[in-house]
Write a protein that holds these residues in place. Structure first.
Motif, PDB file in Angstrom:
ATOM      1  N   ALA A 112       0.837  -1.136   0.192  1.00 41.76           N
ATOM      2  CA  ALA A 112       0.060   0.088   0.119  1.00 41.76           C
ATOM      3  C   ALA A 112       0.890   1.245   0.036  1.00 41.76           C
ATOM      4  CB  ALA A 112      -0.928   0.012   1.119  1.00 41.76           C
ATOM      5  N   LYS A 113       2.094   1.081   0.363  1.00 43.18           N
ATOM      6  CA  LYS A 113       2.898   2.262   0.509  1.00 43.18           C
ATOM      7  C   LYS A 113       3.520   2.622  -0.954  1.00 43.18           C
ATOM      8  CE  LYS A 113       5.939   0.714   3.608  1.00 43.18           C
ATOM      9  NZ  LYS A 113       5.405  -0.586   3.998  1.00 43.18           N
ATOM     10  N   ASP A 114       3.089   1.917  -2.060  1.00 44.17           N
ATOM     11  CA  ASP A 114       3.833   1.989  -3.181  1.00 44.17           C
ATOM     12  C   ASP A 114       2.535   2.217  -4.239  1.00 44.17           C
ATOM     13  OD1 ASP A 114       4.752   2.069  -5.924  1.00 44.17           O
ATOM     14  OD2 ASP A 114       5.888   0.219  -5.721  1.00 44.17           O
ATOM     15  N   SER A 115       2.352   3.391  -4.649  1.00 35.17           N
ATOM     16  CA  SER A 115       0.957   3.513  -5.704  1.00 35.17           C
ATOM     17  C   SER A 115       1.332   2.899  -6.726  1.00 35.17           C
ATOM     18  CB  SER A 115       0.885   4.894  -5.744  1.00 35.17           C
ATOM     19  OG  SER A 115       2.029   5.541  -6.629  1.00 35.17           O
ATOM     20  N   THR A 116       2.336   2.368  -7.336  1.00 39.20           N
ATOM     21  CA  THR A 116       2.683   1.597  -8.546  1.00 39.20           C
ATOM     22  C   THR A 116       2.471   0.105  -8.190  1.00 39.20           C
ATOM     23  OG1 THR A 116       4.764   1.619  -8.523  1.00 39.20           O
ATOM     24  CG2 THR A 116       3.828   3.322  -9.547  1.00 39.20           C
ATOM     25  N   SER A 117       2.263  -0.300  -7.156  1.00 40.15           N
ATOM     26  CA  SER A 117       2.124  -1.678  -6.742  1.00 40.15           C
ATOM     27  C   SER A 117       0.886  -2.222  -7.119  1.00 40.15           C
ATOM     28  CB  SER A 117       2.494  -1.879  -5.200  1.00 40.15           C
ATOM     29  OG  SER A 117       2.178  -3.242  -4.859  1.00 40.15           O
ATOM     30  N   VAL A 118       0.976  -3.365  -7.488  1.00 32.90           N
ATOM     31  CA  VAL A 118      -0.343  -4.089  -8.260  1.00 32.90           C
ATOM     32  C   VAL A 118      -0.860  -5.051  -7.169  1.00 32.90           C
ATOM     33  CG1 VAL A 118      -1.324  -5.389 -10.095  1.00 32.90           C
ATOM     34  CG2 VAL A 118       0.262  -3.413 -10.581  1.00 32.90           C
ATOM     35  N   GLU A 119      -2.178  -5.095  -7.032  1.00 34.42           N
ATOM     36  CA  GLU A 119      -2.619  -5.632  -5.915  1.00 34.42           C
ATOM     37  C   GLU A 119      -3.118  -7.289  -6.587  1.00 34.42           C
ATOM     38  OE1 GLU A 119      -5.517  -5.380  -1.966  1.00 34.42           O
ATOM     39  OE2 GLU A 119      -5.807  -3.884  -3.487  1.00 34.42           O
ATOM     40  N   LEU A 120      -2.307  -8.026  -6.740  1.00 31.87           N
ATOM     41  CA  LEU A 120      -2.493  -9.298  -7.376  1.00 31.87           C
ATOM     42  C   LEU A 120      -1.854 -10.312  -6.223  1.00 31.87           C
ATOM     43  CD1 LEU A 120      -1.523  -9.328 -11.041  1.00 31.87           C
ATOM     44  CD2 LEU A 120      -3.618  -9.840 -10.143  1.00 31.87           C
ATOM     45  N   ALA A 121      -2.326 -11.609  -6.236  1.00 29.55           N
ATOM     46  CA  ALA A 121      -1.700 -12.648  -5.354  1.00 29.55           C
ATOM     47  C   ALA A 121      -0.292 -13.250  -6.121  1.00 29.55           C
ATOM     48  CB  ALA A 121      -2.806 -13.962  -5.263  1.00 29.55           C
ATOM     49  N   VAL A 122       0.653 -13.416  -5.311  1.00 27.01           N
ATOM     50  CA  VAL A 122       1.755 -13.798  -5.466  1.00 27.01           C
ATOM     51  C   VAL A 122       1.939 -15.450  -5.954  1.00 27.01           C
ATOM     52  CG1 VAL A 122       4.398 -14.114  -4.972  1.00 27.01           C
ATOM     53  CG2 VAL A 122       2.866 -11.926  -4.291  1.00 27.01           C
ATOM     54  N   PRO A 123       1.916 -15.663  -7.061  1.00 24.37           N
ATOM     55  CA  PRO A 123       2.304 -17.381  -7.358  1.00 24.37           C
ATOM     56  C   PRO A 123       3.560 -18.023  -6.647  1.00 24.37           C
ATOM     57  CG  PRO A 123       2.061 -15.939  -9.198  1.00 24.37           C
ATOM     58  CD  PRO A 123       2.290 -15.036  -8.235  1.00 24.37           C
ATOM     59  N   ASP A 124       3.315 -19.187  -6.596  1.00 24.27           N
ATOM     60  CA  ASP A 124       4.480 -20.061  -6.037  1.00 24.27           C
ATOM     61  C   ASP A 124       5.385 -20.155  -7.232  1.00 24.27           C
ATOM     62  OD1 ASP A 124       6.385 -21.778  -5.294  1.00 24.27           O
ATOM     63  OD2 ASP A 124       5.193 -23.289  -4.472  1.00 24.27           O
ATOM     64  N   PHE A 125       6.419 -19.051  -7.575  1.00 28.60           N
ATOM     65  CA  PHE A 125       6.787 -19.232  -8.759  1.00 28.60           C
ATOM     66  C   PHE A 125       7.839 -20.532  -9.030  1.00 28.60           C
ATOM     67  CE2 PHE A 125       6.701 -14.437  -8.118  1.00 28.60           C
ATOM     68  CZ  PHE A 125       5.743 -14.420  -9.210  1.00 28.60           C
ATOM     69  N   ALA A 126       8.469 -21.060  -7.843  1.00 27.92           N
ATOM     70  CA  ALA A 126       9.181 -22.225  -7.922  1.00 27.92           C
ATOM     71  C   ALA A 126       8.250 -23.453  -8.386  1.00 27.92           C
ATOM     72  CB  ALA A 126       9.922 -22.581  -6.488  1.00 27.92           C
ATOM     73  N   ALA A 127       7.229 -23.339  -8.272  1.00 30.32           N
ATOM     74  CA  ALA A 127       6.291 -24.647  -8.573  1.00 30.32           C
ATOM     75  C   ALA A 127       6.274 -24.722  -9.954  1.00 30.32           C
ATOM     76  CB  ALA A 127       4.895 -24.432  -7.857  1.00 30.32           C
ATOM     77  N   ALA A 128       6.341 -23.540 -10.662  1.00 25.28           N
ATOM     78  CA  ALA A 128       6.198 -23.357 -12.090  1.00 25.28           C
ATOM     79  C   ALA A 128       7.354 -23.881 -13.148  1.00 25.28           C
ATOM     80  CB  ALA A 128       5.644 -22.005 -12.732  1.00 25.28           C
ATOM     81  N   VAL A 129       8.515 -23.715 -12.209  1.00 31.85           N
ATOM     82  CA  VAL A 129       9.925 -24.019 -12.889  1.00 31.85           C
ATOM     83  C   VAL A 129       9.959 -25.412 -13.800  1.00 31.85           C
ATOM     84  CG1 VAL A 129      12.469 -24.473 -12.458  1.00 31.85           C
ATOM     85  CG2 VAL A 129      11.176 -22.839 -11.150  1.00 31.85           C
ATOM     86  N   GLU A 130       9.432 -26.462 -13.247  1.00 30.31           N
ATOM     87  CA  GLU A 130       9.524 -27.809 -13.920  1.00 30.31           C
ATOM     88  C   GLU A 130       8.259 -27.953 -14.922  1.00 30.31           C
ATOM     89  OE1 GLU A 130      12.173 -29.233 -14.421  1.00 30.31           O
ATOM     90  OE2 GLU A 130      13.369 -28.587 -12.773  1.00 30.31           O
ATOM     91  N   ARG A 131       7.619 -26.950 -15.082  1.00 29.72           N
ATOM     92  CA  ARG A 131       6.264 -27.069 -16.034  1.00 29.72           C
ATOM     93  C   ARG A 131       6.456 -27.391 -17.489  1.00 29.72           C
ATOM     94  NH1 ARG A 131       2.352 -21.885 -15.038  1.00 29.72           N
ATOM     95  NH2 ARG A 131       3.366 -21.121 -16.649  1.00 29.72           N
ATOM     96  N   GLY A 132       7.688 -26.766 -18.072  1.00 29.56           N
ATOM     97  CA  GLY A 132       8.054 -27.235 -19.085  1.00 29.56           C
ATOM     98  C   GLY A 132       7.286 -26.337 -20.200  1.00 29.56           C
ATOM     99  N   VAL A 133       7.644 -26.625 -21.638  1.00 27.95           N
ATOM    100  CA  VAL A 133       7.116 -25.446 -22.561  1.00 27.95           C
ATOM    101  C   VAL A 133       6.054 -26.151 -23.696  1.00 27.95           C
ATOM    102  CG1 VAL A 133       9.140 -23.875 -22.311  1.00 27.95           C
ATOM    103  CG2 VAL A 133       9.223 -25.570 -23.805  1.00 27.95           C
ATOM    104  N   LYS A 134       5.723 -27.417 -23.418  1.00 29.61           N
ATOM    105  CA  LYS A 134       5.011 -28.124 -24.479  1.00 29.61           C
ATOM    106  C   LYS A 134       3.584 -27.285 -24.711  1.00 29.61           C
ATOM    107  CE  LYS A 134       3.208 -32.617 -25.842  1.00 29.61           C
ATOM    108  NZ  LYS A 134       3.181 -34.135 -25.122  1.00 29.61           N
ATOM    109  N   GLY A 135       3.500 -27.063 -25.952  1.00 31.54           N
ATOM    110  CA  GLY A 135       2.251 -26.198 -26.396  1.00 31.54           C
ATOM    111  C   GLY A 135       2.498 -24.630 -26.484  1.00 31.54           C
ATOM    112  N   LEU A 136       3.668 -24.314 -26.203  1.00 32.19           N
ATOM    113  CA  LEU A 136       3.643 -22.866 -25.961  1.00 32.19           C
ATOM    114  C   LEU A 136       4.164 -22.294 -27.550  1.00 32.19           C
ATOM    115  CD1 LEU A 136       5.653 -21.924 -22.536  1.00 32.19           C
ATOM    116  CD2 LEU A 136       3.046 -22.070 -22.996  1.00 32.19           C
TER     117      LEU A 136
END
Length: 494
Positions: free
Chosen positions: A240-264
């Motif tokens: 809230a102290k940064d007016s340019t900060s976006v109010e979005l949930a933070v994903p578990d980025f590490a969980a996406a690391v091994e997701r692969g690129v099939k279909g991208l």
């Protein structure tokens, strides 16, 4: 026992959980490494061993009690742009001499909340203005890499050169960095490390010394894609102290690391094939596309027609915002003060003595383009170009592209004090040719080590993603990291 400083962040975390070693032992190993290496590499401008060991002891207590945070006991280096309460925070500038803030930046507060340990503050280009980490008041940072058969010192890239050098030389498990036009991705590419610039608004800018407020974004530099994902999960979040900060949930980025690129669908912008591009960069780019294709991605040629205007537009917008942001450094409330015969004289003498040459150059450019006679011709025009650059990316993503692959830099690292760069600032600015578009459009971009040049120096590839889709970037970057399957450790000479 294995050299604890050689462990990845995720391996160090597991080692502490398995009670193979303690946070105090891990932190002590890094402190010893810094004592040995820093006099030669100049990556840290301030080391905080007592504070680090105190934080490590607190982490050991949490680990023993079973309530450890995601980064519990992990020793990190902090770029000198982030405010750290009671600790040297000077943006590597003389004008902030002696400044120790009474507050903590949101990004570092998030890291301490999750259990990380602070080893100290990392060197950088003054006020983040530079592409080689040679503009620091504390002297240049030296890369831990050297060309084969040479003992000449190389730059680690900039402005986050201290962060990249420290991570590559095993002087911290990971580091915070900032990116205004490539200052995370270019040094990561030069040092065989992974660096991600998140979407604008993903990480809070509160408590981070401002360079260009509409472009600056914090992110991590780490040794692996997974390590960068772990750090970014902690660094991100609404503030809230940064007016340019976006109010979005933070994903578990590490969980996406091994997701692969099939279909991208991976876009290849034709405008990034520039005249005079070294053959080894072109070859590496093609190799990256082949790796992604082999893992199930589709490659598609795309056009980003306004790319050629990105660098000139950036060097209008960024200095203009810098000129405005740096007006507060006048010797009155904090930092350096040079006495004068009156207050105006004091302002002028303080700023003349306190700012380095590159910072003065950019302030003057910025003041010029904001002046009454030139505002419409330069600044307003640059903002219109910026809108067109952003639309180019939107059109590509709307046409089904999931991520874009480009080179990260036009070459491998160059030498400290390179005469061609010193004689012509524009040559230095061209180091950001592949990275500035991402900041102008507010998009996420990641640099991942992918190969080496003929002299054995690291080369990186860049992936650009949709707004707030860093997960796809981590997944694609991991494919490149795994496919390259190379050791990007420097040969120790320090």
């Amino acid at each position: 026992m294995t050299d604890l400083t050689k462990l990845s962040l995720s391996a160090a975390r597991k080692g502490m959980e398995d009670k193979d070693f303690t946070a105090v032992e891990l932190t002590g190993a890094y402190i010893d490494a810094i004592e040995t290496a820093n006099p030669k590499l100049n990556a840290y401008v301030s080391v905080t061993p007592e504070q680090a060991l105190e934080m490590a002891r607190a982490s050991d207590a949490k680990l023993a009690a079973g309530n450890a945070g995601p980064l519990e006991g992990i020793p990190l280096g902090i770029k000198d742009l982030f405010a750290t309460k009671g600790v040297h925070t000077q943006a590597a500038s003389h004008i902030l001499d002696g400044f120790k803030p009474e507050y903590e930046s949101t990004v570092t507060a998030n890291l301490w909340r999750d259990g990380a340990v602070m080893l100290g503050k990392l060197n950088m280009d003054e006020f983040a203005m530079g592409s080689s980490n040679e503009t620091s008041y504390y002297g240049p940072v030296i890369s831990p890499f050297r060309a084969e058969g040479s003992n000449a010192n190389l730059v680690p890239g900039g402005s986050s050169g201290g962060s990249a050098s420290a991570v590559a030389a095993w002087l911290c498990a990971g580091a915070t960095a900032t990116d205004t036009g490539g200052s995370i991705r270019q040094p990561a590419a030069f040092t065989g490390t992974v660096g991600i610039k998140p979407t604008y608004g993903r990480c809070s800018r509160w408590g981070t010394v401002a360079f260009a407020s509409s472009l600056d974004q914090a992110g991590p530099i780490a040794r692996t894609v997974e390590d960068a994902a772990l750090m970014m999960t902690s660094m991100s979040g609404y503030d809230a102290k940064d007016s340019t900060s976006v109010e979005l949930a933070v994903p578990d980025f590490a969980a996406a690391v091994e997701r692969g690129v099939k279909g991208l669908v991976i876009g290849v912008p034709r405008e990034y094939r520039m005249d005079g591009m070294p053959a080894e960069i072109e070859k590496l780019w093609q190799q990256g596309l082949d790796w992604l294709r082999a893992e199930g991605a589709t490659v598609k040629d795309i056009s980003l027609p306004h790319t050629k205007y990105a660098l000139p537009a950036y060097y209008i917008v960024a200095p203009a915002e810098a000129s405005s942001n740096l007006a507060r450094y006048d010797g009155v409330k904090f930092g350096l003060r040079v006495s004068g015969k009156d207050i105006t004289d004091m302002y002028e003498l303080t700023r003349a003595a306190g700012f380095g040459r590159e910072v003065k150059r950019r302030i003057m450019i910025g003041t010029y383009v904001l002046s009454a006679g030139y505002f419409d011709a330069y600044y307003v025009q640059a903002q219109k170009v910026r809108t067109l650059i952003k639309k180019d990316f939107e059109d590509a993503f709307n046409a089904g592209v999931d991520a874009i692959l480009t080179p990260a830099t036009p070459s491998a690292a160059f030498g400290i004090g390179d005469e061609a760069m010193a004689a012509d600032p524009v040559k230095m600015y061209l180091n950001d040719v592949f990275t500035v578009t991402v900041n102008m459009a507010g998009l996420p971009g990641i640099a991942v080590p992918a190969g080496k040049d003929g002299q054995g120096l690291p080369l990186g590839l860049q992936l650009i993603g949709k707004p707030f889709d860093e997960e796809t970037l981590f997944a694609a970057a991991r494919v490149i990291e795994r496919s390259a399957d190379m050791d990007f450790s420097p040969k120790r000479w320090w």
